[in-house]
Design an enzyme around this catalytic site. Sequence first.
Site, PDB file in Angstrom:
ATOM      1  N   ARG A   1       2.460 -34.924 -29.555  1.00 49.01           N
ATOM      2  CA  ARG A   1       2.153 -34.846 -31.145  1.00 49.01           C
ATOM      3  C   ARG A   1       1.682 -36.320 -31.311  1.00 49.01           C
TER       4      ARG A   1
ATOM      5  N   TYR B   1       7.942 -42.158 -35.732  1.00 53.04           N
ATOM      6  CA  TYR B   1       9.182 -42.236 -34.613  1.00 53.04           C
ATOM      7  C   TYR B   1       8.798 -43.283 -33.712  1.00 53.04           C
TER       8      TYR B   1
ATOM      9  N   ALA C   1       5.459 -42.939 -45.512  1.00 49.42           N
ATOM     10  CA  ALA C   1       4.175 -42.748 -46.363  1.00 49.42           C
ATOM     11  C   ALA C   1       4.280 -42.108 -47.697  1.00 49.42           C
TER      12      ALA C   1
ATOM     13  N   GLU D   1      22.065 -25.137 -63.289  1.00 50.10           N
ATOM     14  CA  GLU D   1      21.481 -25.450 -61.967  1.00 50.10           C
ATOM     15  C   GLU D   1      20.905 -24.246 -61.226  1.00 50.10           C
TER      16      GLU D   1
ATOM     17  N   GLN E   1      12.539 -26.832 -51.090  1.00 47.51           N
ATOM     18  CA  GLN E   1      13.805 -26.448 -51.384  1.00 47.51           C
ATOM     19  C   GLN E   1      15.313 -26.065 -50.527  1.00 47.51           C
TER      20      GLN E   1
ATOM     21  N   HIS F   1       6.818 -40.870 -41.883  1.00 53.07           N
ATOM     22  CA  HIS F   1       7.809 -40.364 -43.041  1.00 53.07           C
ATOM     23  C   HIS F   1       7.792 -41.253 -44.160  1.00 53.07           C
TER      24      HIS F   1
ATOM     25  N   LYS G   1       1.437 -25.511 -58.512  1.00 52.04           N
ATOM     26  CA  LYS G   1       2.490 -24.454 -58.259  1.00 52.04           C
ATOM     27  C   LYS G   1       1.968 -23.274 -58.133  1.00 52.04           C
TER      28      LYS G   1
ATOM     29  N   GLU H   1       4.550 -39.481 -36.977  1.00 48.97           N
ATOM     30  CA  GLU H   1       5.463 -39.306 -38.182  1.00 48.97           C
ATOM     31  C   GLU H   1       6.186 -40.787 -38.115  1.00 48.97           C
TER      32      GLU H   1
HETATM   33  P1  FAD Z   1      14.269 -14.698 -64.672  1.00 54.71           P
HETATM   34  O1  FAD Z   1      13.005 -15.035 -63.658  1.00 54.71           O
HETATM   35  O2  FAD Z   1      14.448 -15.211 -65.731  1.00 54.71           O
HETATM   36  O3  FAD Z   1      13.869 -12.780 -64.679  1.00 54.71           O
HETATM   37  C1  FAD Z   1      14.648 -12.137 -65.483  1.00 54.71           C
HETATM   38  C2  FAD Z   1      13.750 -10.949 -66.127  1.00 54.71           C
HETATM   39  O4  FAD Z   1      14.721 -10.092 -66.838  1.00 54.71           O
HETATM   40  C3  FAD Z   1      12.547 -11.324 -66.948  1.00 54.71           C
HETATM   41  O5  FAD Z   1      11.388 -10.713 -66.242  1.00 54.71           O
HETATM   42  C4  FAD Z   1      12.787 -10.523 -67.993  1.00 54.71           C
HETATM   43  O6  FAD Z   1      11.739 -10.070 -68.740  1.00 54.71           O
HETATM   44  C5  FAD Z   1      14.033  -9.315 -67.730  1.00 54.71           C
HETATM   45  N1  FAD Z   1      14.701  -9.051 -68.541  1.00 54.71           N
HETATM   46  C6  FAD Z   1      15.689  -9.615 -69.481  1.00 54.71           C
HETATM   47  N2  FAD Z   1      16.316  -8.878 -70.142  1.00 54.71           N
HETATM   48  C7  FAD Z   1      16.015  -7.585 -69.826  1.00 54.71           C
HETATM   49  C8  FAD Z   1      16.230  -6.230 -70.638  1.00 54.71           C
HETATM   50  N3  FAD Z   1      17.329  -6.117 -71.544  1.00 54.71           N
HETATM   51  N4  FAD Z   1      15.561  -5.202 -70.056  1.00 54.71           N
HETATM   52  C9  FAD Z   1      14.575  -5.422 -69.087  1.00 54.71           C
HETATM   53  N5  FAD Z   1      14.147  -6.512 -68.601  1.00 54.71           N
HETATM   54  C10 FAD Z   1      14.876  -7.467 -69.141  1.00 54.71           C
HETATM   55  N6  FAD Z   1      12.890 -22.475 -59.430  1.00 54.71           N
HETATM   56  C11 FAD Z   1      12.852 -22.942 -58.539  1.00 54.71           C
HETATM   57  O7  FAD Z   1      13.647 -22.510 -57.514  1.00 54.71           O
HETATM   58  N7  FAD Z   1      11.881 -23.917 -57.867  1.00 54.71           N
HETATM   59  C12 FAD Z   1      11.043 -24.304 -58.791  1.00 54.71           C
HETATM   60  O8  FAD Z   1       9.910 -24.951 -58.458  1.00 54.71           O
HETATM   61  C13 FAD Z   1      10.740 -23.486 -60.114  1.00 54.71           C
HETATM   62  N8  FAD Z   1       9.835 -24.081 -61.059  1.00 54.71           N
HETATM   63  C14 FAD Z   1       9.964 -23.306 -62.071  1.00 54.71           C
HETATM   64  C15 FAD Z   1       8.942 -23.753 -63.080  1.00 54.71           C
HETATM   65  C16 FAD Z   1       8.936 -23.347 -64.642  1.00 54.71           C
HETATM   66  C17 FAD Z   1       7.945 -23.648 -65.340  1.00 54.71           C
HETATM   67  C18 FAD Z   1       9.819 -22.423 -64.655  1.00 54.71           C
HETATM   68  C19 FAD Z   1      10.165 -21.682 -66.286  1.00 54.71           C
HETATM   69  C20 FAD Z   1      11.042 -22.160 -63.736  1.00 54.71           C
HETATM   70  C21 FAD Z   1      10.980 -22.658 -62.510  1.00 54.71           C
HETATM   71  N9  FAD Z   1      11.870 -22.225 -61.586  1.00 54.71           N
HETATM   72  C22 FAD Z   1      12.006 -22.713 -60.393  1.00 54.71           C
HETATM   73  C23 FAD Z   1      13.154 -21.611 -61.984  1.00 54.71           C
HETATM   74  C24 FAD Z   1      12.975 -19.996 -61.643  1.00 54.71           C
HETATM   75  O9  FAD Z   1      11.922 -19.290 -61.796  1.00 54.71           O
HETATM   76  C25 FAD Z   1      14.274 -19.187 -62.007  1.00 54.71           C
HETATM   77  O10 FAD Z   1      15.630 -19.922 -61.500  1.00 54.71           O
HETATM   78  C26 FAD Z   1      14.334 -17.799 -61.582  1.00 54.71           C
HETATM   79  O11 FAD Z   1      13.260 -17.308 -62.078  1.00 54.71           O
HETATM   80  C27 FAD Z   1      15.563 -17.231 -62.205  1.00 54.71           C
HETATM   81  O12 FAD Z   1      15.566 -15.746 -61.641  1.00 54.71           O
HETATM   82  P2  FAD Z   1      16.218 -14.632 -62.478  1.00 54.71           P
HETATM   83  O13 FAD Z   1      15.650 -13.448 -61.732  1.00 54.71           O
HETATM   84  O14 FAD Z   1      17.720 -14.790 -62.379  1.00 54.71           O
HETATM   85  O15 FAD Z   1      15.545 -14.663 -63.677  1.00 54.71           O
HETATM   86  P1  NAP Z   2      17.970 -28.585 -65.980  1.00 56.57           P
HETATM   87  O1  NAP Z   2      17.256 -28.953 -64.619  1.00 56.57           O
HETATM   88  O2  NAP Z   2      19.294 -28.064 -66.179  1.00 56.57           O
HETATM   89  O3  NAP Z   2      17.262 -29.743 -66.987  1.00 56.57           O
HETATM   90  C1  NAP Z   2      17.613 -29.655 -68.685  1.00 56.57           C
HETATM   91  C2  NAP Z   2      17.124 -30.886 -69.327  1.00 56.57           C
HETATM   92  O4  NAP Z   2      17.597 -30.814 -70.562  1.00 56.57           O
HETATM   93  C3  NAP Z   2      17.948 -32.147 -68.542  1.00 56.57           C
HETATM   94  O5  NAP Z   2      17.053 -33.244 -68.600  1.00 56.57           O
HETATM   95  C4  NAP Z   2      19.222 -32.334 -69.621  1.00 56.57           C
HETATM   96  O6  NAP Z   2      19.171 -33.639 -69.409  1.00 56.57           O
HETATM   97  C5  NAP Z   2      18.450 -31.742 -70.904  1.00 56.57           C
HETATM   98  N1  NAP Z   2      19.373 -31.118 -71.859  1.00 56.57           N
HETATM   99  C6  NAP Z   2      20.367 -30.342 -71.681  1.00 56.57           C
HETATM  100  N2  NAP Z   2      20.847 -30.048 -72.652  1.00 56.57           N
HETATM  101  C7  NAP Z   2      20.495 -30.467 -73.771  1.00 56.57           C
HETATM  102  C8  NAP Z   2      20.622 -30.727 -75.243  1.00 56.57           C
HETATM  103  N3  NAP Z   2      21.677 -29.914 -75.796  1.00 56.57           N
HETATM  104  N4  NAP Z   2      19.912 -31.459 -75.794  1.00 56.57           N
HETATM  105  C9  NAP Z   2      18.992 -32.066 -75.200  1.00 56.57           C
HETATM  106  N5  NAP Z   2      18.473 -32.044 -73.998  1.00 56.57           N
HETATM  107  C10 NAP Z   2      19.438 -31.331 -73.017  1.00 56.57           C
HETATM  108  O7  NAP Z   2      16.791 -27.626 -66.375  1.00 56.57           O
HETATM  109  P2  NAP Z   2      15.491 -26.911 -66.517  1.00 56.57           P
HETATM  110  O8  NAP Z   2      14.554 -28.140 -66.312  1.00 56.57           O
HETATM  111  O9  NAP Z   2      15.476 -25.801 -67.558  1.00 56.57           O
HETATM  112  O10 NAP Z   2      15.372 -26.244 -65.164  1.00 56.57           O
HETATM  113  C11 NAP Z   2      15.993 -24.793 -64.883  1.00 56.57           C
HETATM  114  C12 NAP Z   2      16.147 -24.789 -63.468  1.00 56.57           C
HETATM  115  O11 NAP Z   2      14.976 -24.555 -62.741  1.00 56.57           O
HETATM  116  C13 NAP Z   2      16.737 -25.880 -62.759  1.00 56.57           C
HETATM  117  O12 NAP Z   2      17.929 -25.797 -62.636  1.00 56.57           O
HETATM  118  C14 NAP Z   2      15.726 -26.306 -61.706  1.00 56.57           C
HETATM  119  O13 NAP Z   2      16.502 -26.280 -60.399  1.00 56.57           O
HETATM  120  C15 NAP Z   2      14.736 -25.065 -61.593  1.00 56.57           C
HETATM  121  N6  NAP Z   2      13.610 -25.743 -61.546  1.00 56.57           N
HETATM  122  C16 NAP Z   2      13.174 -26.301 -60.312  1.00 56.57           C
HETATM  123  C17 NAP Z   2      12.203 -27.034 -60.242  1.00 56.57           C
HETATM  124  C18 NAP Z   2      11.660 -27.826 -58.937  1.00 56.57           C
HETATM  125  O14 NAP Z   2      10.843 -28.156 -58.697  1.00 56.57           O
HETATM  126  N7  NAP Z   2      12.435 -27.729 -58.008  1.00 56.57           N
HETATM  127  C19 NAP Z   2      11.156 -26.925 -61.068  1.00 56.57           C
HETATM  128  C20 NAP Z   2      11.375 -26.249 -62.316  1.00 56.57           C
HETATM  129  C21 NAP Z   2      12.517 -25.611 -62.387  1.00 56.57           C
HETATM  130  P3  NAP Z   2      20.010 -34.645 -70.524  1.00 56.57           P
HETATM  131  O15 NAP Z   2      21.249 -33.905 -70.879  1.00 56.57           O
HETATM  132  O16 NAP Z   2      20.143 -35.969 -69.894  1.00 56.57           O
HETATM  133  O17 NAP Z   2      19.249 -34.561 -71.782  1.00 56.57           O
HETATM  134 FE1  SF4 Z   3      10.821 -24.216 -47.090  1.00 52.35          FE
HETATM  135 FE2  SF4 Z   3       8.482 -22.797 -47.310  1.00 52.35          FE
HETATM  136 FE3  SF4 Z   3      10.917 -21.509 -47.542  1.00 52.35          FE
HETATM  137 FE4  SF4 Z   3      10.195 -23.257 -49.486  1.00 52.35          FE
HETATM  138  S1  SF4 Z   3       9.304 -21.295 -48.860  1.00 52.35           S
HETATM  139  S2  SF4 Z   3      12.247 -23.129 -48.501  1.00 52.35           S
HETATM  140  S3  SF4 Z   3       9.165 -24.775 -48.241  1.00 52.35           S
HETATM  141  S4  SF4 Z   3      10.029 -22.430 -45.933  1.00 52.35           S
END
Ligand code: FAD
Ligand code: NAP
Ligand code: SF4
Length: 691
Positions: free
Chosen positions: A235, A187, A275, A674, A360, A273, A442, A185
């Site tokens: 390693r 080191y 790379a 966030e 994460q 690291h 993903k 890595e």
């Molecule tokens: P949600 O996942 O939104 O679940 C809420 C659920 O409630 C839904 O299934 C909905 O149908 C249900 N619901 C709502 N209202 C009602 C009701 N009245 N009755 C019954 N059911 C209801 N997070 C990461 O940490 N890492 C990532 O890499 C990452 N990548 C992402 C990529 C994408 C494209 C997206 C969209 C999200 C990603 N996220 C990622 C974000 C992550 O998925 C969310 O932070 C997480 O799913 C939030 O969990 P939650 O349970 O609060 O809500």
């Molecule tokens: P986000 O990280 O809060 O990003 C929202 C984006 O929209 C920002 O770039 C913001 O930048 C812009 N924005 C906010 N308000 C706006 C407005 N009124 N008009 C126009 N632009 C606006 O949220 P997200 O991308 O929806 O992700 C949601 C959560 O999912 C994140 O918190 C993240 O942690 C999680 N997630 C994580 C991963 C991962 O790889 N770890 C991947 C996907 C999602 P500006 O304000 O500069 O425009």
């Molecule tokens: Fe780390 Fe794997 Fe847990 Fe994600 S799922 S936080 S990569 S140990």
Amino acid sequence: MSELNTPAKESNQSNKSKKNTQFSKLLAPLDLGFTTLKNRVLMGSMHTGLEEHPDGARRMAAYFGERAKGGCGLIVTGGYGPSKRGATHPNTNIMTSAEDIAKHRVITDEVHKYDSKICLQILHTGRYAYNKKLIAPSAIQAPINPYKPEAVTVEMIEGEIQSFVDLALKSQQANYDGVEVMGSEGYFINQFTALRTNQRDDEWGGSFENRIKFGVDVVRRIRQAVGEHFIIIFRLSMMDLVEGGSSFEEVVKFGQAIEKAGATIINTGIGWHEARIPTIQTKVPRAAFTWVTARYREHFSIPVITSNRINTPEVAEAVLQRGDADMISMARPFLADAEFVNKTAAGRSDEINTCIGCNQACLDHVFNGEMASCLVNPRACFETEINIVPTKAIKKIAVVGAGPAGLSAATALAEAGHEVTLFDGDNEVGGQFNIAKQVPGKEEFSETIRYFSRQLELTGVTVKLNTRVTANELNSSDFDEVIIATGINPRLPPIEGIEHKKVLNYIDVLKHKKTVGQKVAVIGAGGIGFDVSEYLVHSGTSTSQNIAAYMKEWGVDMTLTARAGIEGVKAEITAPARDVYLLQRKDTKVGAGLGKTTGWIHRTGLKNKQVKMLSSCVYHKIDDAGLHLSIAGERQILAVDNVIICAGQDPARELTEGLNKPYHLIGGADVATELDAKRAIKQGLEVAVRL
Ligand code: FAD
Ligand code: NAP
Ligand code: SF4
């Protein structure tokens, strides 16, 4: 090396504990001559932060103890510096005193209760040390460290070798079964081996023989000091993935010299690291680098371990069946599930909580100076702090929303003994993870849904899908409490023309698969904006499902003819499926807020696909002509077919209005800003522990 120290490649010993023929190789013991490992599973080294915690010994005993109890054959601790200057950080704990040794015995005693073995990793960071007094073979600064190292003198080199020996001896006194010498890595030992970092003209530099002398001397002298009945894992950096690294022939020679010097096992290291090729993140295909170990294995006579992105027993078994290695190292999968091996052995691999490679809560935390944990298992490294205990007062609980937060809460509450009903308006559990898993690279996110689905069955949660719950319905029910895990509503920014037909949001694209044109503007460059862009530039399957395609995409030579696996190799990137503009209002670098250890991968991936990432945007309007905006003050029109809104989210908590039952908000329904799955899953578990 004596006969005792020359382990057999394959153990002939009958496997009495073998319960599961599907995993006959993985669960077979490994005879090391002087000792036997009960299976072929090694928990790889991870620094977690417990090492520096005031209560670290007790907490590490619980952490490693759970993994040993869970069936892991051999555990390697996080890296310990052999000297102050060689340690990762000035505040890093190193083992020096009798008191330190006694603390480590608390850990080894706990692990030995379960017939598991544990080695301490000796990690000299050299020029990677986050320490102003860092040292290296030559005074060449690492591109990932703000500090420049001092070149070691010949006298200092002797002291550094002795420090490895001293730490190995102390490990022996602390009842460790052996040590792992970190030689990869990028080191310190690796820095001696490679011309990139070793430009000395004395006996420790110049010829390849001189450059490998440090690593070989370390192993030889440790073996002399500790005797024959002590495991030494080395390693070995099998593919440096940086310019000026080692060639295939050099690595073979080095490994053979290490073997002769007295190593018991050779472990695989892939990439320095610094790379710029992802080697462990989720988009890296599973078992992507075991072919490298396979190429070297035939040149060594001691057992060889392979590693990197092996996260299920099925993949691990396939690697061993192919003959790529004698043993499998998995590190993060043991954060995700301490019982990985026992579940495998009992034929319950569908119950394993799979590491999704997100980094994460593990690597990102460590690099931010926080305690490591795991997104899918928030108990990791908190074994003494977070525990689900059987409830004395069973309640009827409604969990509304089966996203990560609701799944975590429902399964933990049911495990504690409550009567839980989980509702979701959708026809499947998983919430936004069902959208996330559509993104190329993903695919692993589906494993978390699989894990929780199985947990729902095992814990006896009543699941009601296609059921959108209202406050009135809950009020007239006999539930004692309600957990609101209803997630988020995508934000619709107030831009003129936001109702135009060319405007879509990420759910339209990723979930409803609405048709998207050739030229696209993505508004919002957070995690979701990046993911949507990734989805849009791909056509067909992603390279995360195809090792050969992945290596081509990142310019890695699978014939191992190129020095360090990369020199002179051109990356072959397929043309993007669409022209994409990824936009944000902030004037910061696009993607600056992404994960510490993964942001560069997302940025590089999109750059390679010619995505135009623009900051300082002001959006004026959307009409038939496209998106009207100013970029850094300059007005222009992006003539795009679609504008896709990824502008963040607001909490979906309509259910709280008029609800007269006691309720708890978790996940996105609590705070959408966030929000990530790490917080959602942790909050779900925490509310369950509290109730
Ligand atoms: P949600 O996942 O939104 O679940 C809420 C659920 O409630 C839904 O299934 C909905 O149908 C249900 N619901 C709502 N209202 C009602 C009701 N009245 N009755 C019954 N059911 C209801 N997070 C990461 O940490 N890492 C990532 O890499 C990452 N990548 C992402 C990529 C994408 C494209 C997206 C969209 C999200 C990603 N996220 C990622 C974000 C992550 O998925 C969310 O932070 C997480 O799913 C939030 O969990 P939650 O349970 O609060 O809500
Ligand atoms: P986000 O990280 O809060 O990003 C929202 C984006 O929209 C920002 O770039 C913001 O930048 C812009 N924005 C906010 N308000 C706006 C407005 N009124 N008009 C126009 N632009 C606006 O949220 P997200 O991308 O929806 O992700 C949601 C959560 O999912 C994140 O918190 C993240 O942690 C999680 N997630 C994580 C991963 C991962 O790889 N770890 C991947 C996907 C999602 P500006 O304000 O500069 O425009
Ligand atoms: Fe780390 Fe794997 Fe847990 Fe994600 S799922 S936080 S990569 S140990």
